[in-house]
Design an enzyme around this catalytic site. Structure first.
Site, PDB file in Angstrom:
ATOM      1  CD  GLN A  11      -0.504 -50.295 155.308  1.00  0.00           C
ATOM      2  OE1 GLN A  11       0.210 -50.665 154.396  1.00  0.00           O
ATOM      3  NE2 GLN A  11      -1.265 -51.118 156.007  1.00  0.00           N
ATOM      4  CG  ASP A  39      -9.613 -40.683 172.300  1.00  0.00           C
ATOM      5  OD1 ASP A  39     -10.007 -41.592 171.525  1.00  0.00           O
ATOM      6  OD2 ASP A  39      -9.200 -40.897 173.441  1.00  0.00           O
ATOM      7  CB  ILE A  40     -12.683 -41.947 167.329  1.00  0.00           C
ATOM      8  CG1 ILE A  40     -11.906 -43.246 167.583  1.00  0.00           C
ATOM      9  CG2 ILE A  40     -12.113 -41.165 166.168  1.00  0.00           C
ATOM     10  CD1 ILE A  40     -12.033 -44.251 166.430  1.00  0.00           C
ATOM     11  CB  ALA A  63     -10.033 -49.680 162.465  1.00  0.00           C
ATOM     12  CE1 TYR A  64      -6.322 -52.852 170.083  1.00  0.00           C
ATOM     13  CE2 TYR A  64      -6.774 -54.701 168.616  1.00  0.00           C
ATOM     14  CZ  TYR A  64      -6.141 -54.177 169.736  1.00  0.00           C
ATOM     15  OH  TYR A  64      -5.334 -54.982 170.505  1.00  0.00           O
ATOM     16  CB  THR A 104     -12.512 -56.103 157.574  1.00  0.00           C
ATOM     17  OG1 THR A 104     -11.657 -57.237 157.408  1.00  0.00           O
ATOM     18  CG2 THR A 104     -13.418 -56.373 158.774  1.00  0.00           C
ATOM     19  CE1 TYR A 128     -10.065 -55.068 162.381  1.00  0.00           C
ATOM     20  CE2 TYR A 128     -10.201 -57.006 160.972  1.00  0.00           C
ATOM     21  CZ  TYR A 128     -10.088 -55.634 161.123  1.00  0.00           C
ATOM     22  OH  TYR A 128      -9.996 -54.838 160.014  1.00  0.00           O
TER      23      TYR A 128
END
Length: 292
Positions: A11, A39-40, A63-64, A104, A128
């Protein structure tokens, strides 16, 4: 300026690229590699790609973000959110690029009674949140960094709470939604504008950037339904009640995610519009795209 954006399929990354193009930045000056291209989690792949493109700014949106999935798959979450970020930090150092890292509200424990400042004590309560905080620590080792903590994001490209609640309303008279988690819904269109403005400055450090105002998930749902003309009623429930209704365990989520914007304002940046205004514009965008 040349921009490298990670996570463009998500997003925020999508809207960052869209905003850059709307500002007249050339396609040739924007690189938004997919995983197959960079691929990071592969240090050498990151270093090679960054060295070849030589961006002035790296905006790290990838991010995951599966909060519940991270609890059962911590190694993958660690690899993406921590190791991937470390690789980008080292690559940024090689080419002297500014680095914007998206963090976050989950880095805090959510037990405060007043808005978290950027310097408030981090105390993540989930895998997370812990990995995103480790990412912050890695980024802080490079002086040309910006850390931007965000919350409750929604945008046109991908899945989010707004789309989910519109979908689950169909054919139902009542939906149950949590009312004891408080935060700020944030539109990626508004957030992207801030990130690009930030990238043009040298006011390095940590920021909180969300749309203005606060609400619960239940309040947010009621506003979504009002704006979308949906008549489904919202049943306010506690987190514990919702877990029982859902019938599955969840990662611990912050009950209080109010983030202070003091540093943002002190550095001369404009606060984002209210979450109600942002939601109104997003619903209009969904209608324009035929998703409502």
């Amino acid at each position: 300026m040349k921009y490298l954006i990670t996570g463009v399929s998500g997003q925020l990354g999508y809207d960052v690229k869209r905003d850059l193009l709307e500002r007249g930045v050339s396609e040739n000056d924007i690189s938004s590699p997919r995983t197959a291209e960079m691929d990071i989690t592969d240090r050498q792949a990151v270093e090679n790609y960054v060295e070849n493109f030589r961006p002035d700014v790296i905006i790290h949106c990838a991010a995951y973000t599966n909060v519940d999935g991270a609890e059962s798959d911590p190694e993958v979450c660690q690899k993406v959110n921590v190791e991937g970020t470390k690789h980008l930090v080292e690559a940024a150092k090689q080419v002297n690029a500014k680095l914007i890292y998206i963090s976050t509200d989950y880095v805090f424990n959510g037990e405060s009674s007043e808005p978290y400042e950027v310097e408030s004590q981090a105390d993540p309560q989930s895998v997370y949140g812990a990995t995103k905080y480790e990412g912050e620590l890695a980024v802080q080792s490079y002086f040309k960094h910006f850390i931007v903590r965000i919350s409750w994001v929604f945008g046109i490209n991908g899945h989010n709470f707004v789309k989910t609640m519109i979908k689950v309303s169909k054919g139902r008279e009542v939906v149950s939604v949590v009312d004891d988690q408080i935060g700020s819904p944030t539109y990626t269109v508004d957030l992207a504008k801030f990130l690009i403005d930030l990238s043009k400055s040298d006011k390095y450090g940590t920021y909180h950037a969300t749309n203005e105002g606060f609400c619960s998930w239940a309040d947010f749902t009621e506003e979504i339904y009002r704006l979308a003309g949906i008549t489904t009623k919202v049943n306010h429930v506690s987190t514990d009640e919702y877990i029982k209704i859902a019938g599955r365990p969840q990662a611990k989520r912050p009950h209080y995610s109010k983030l202070s914007k003091k540093v943002l304002e002190e550095n001369g940046f404009t606060r984002l519009p209210s979450w109600q205004d942002a939601t109104r514009r997003y619903i209009a965008e969904l209608e324009k795209e035929g998703e409502i």
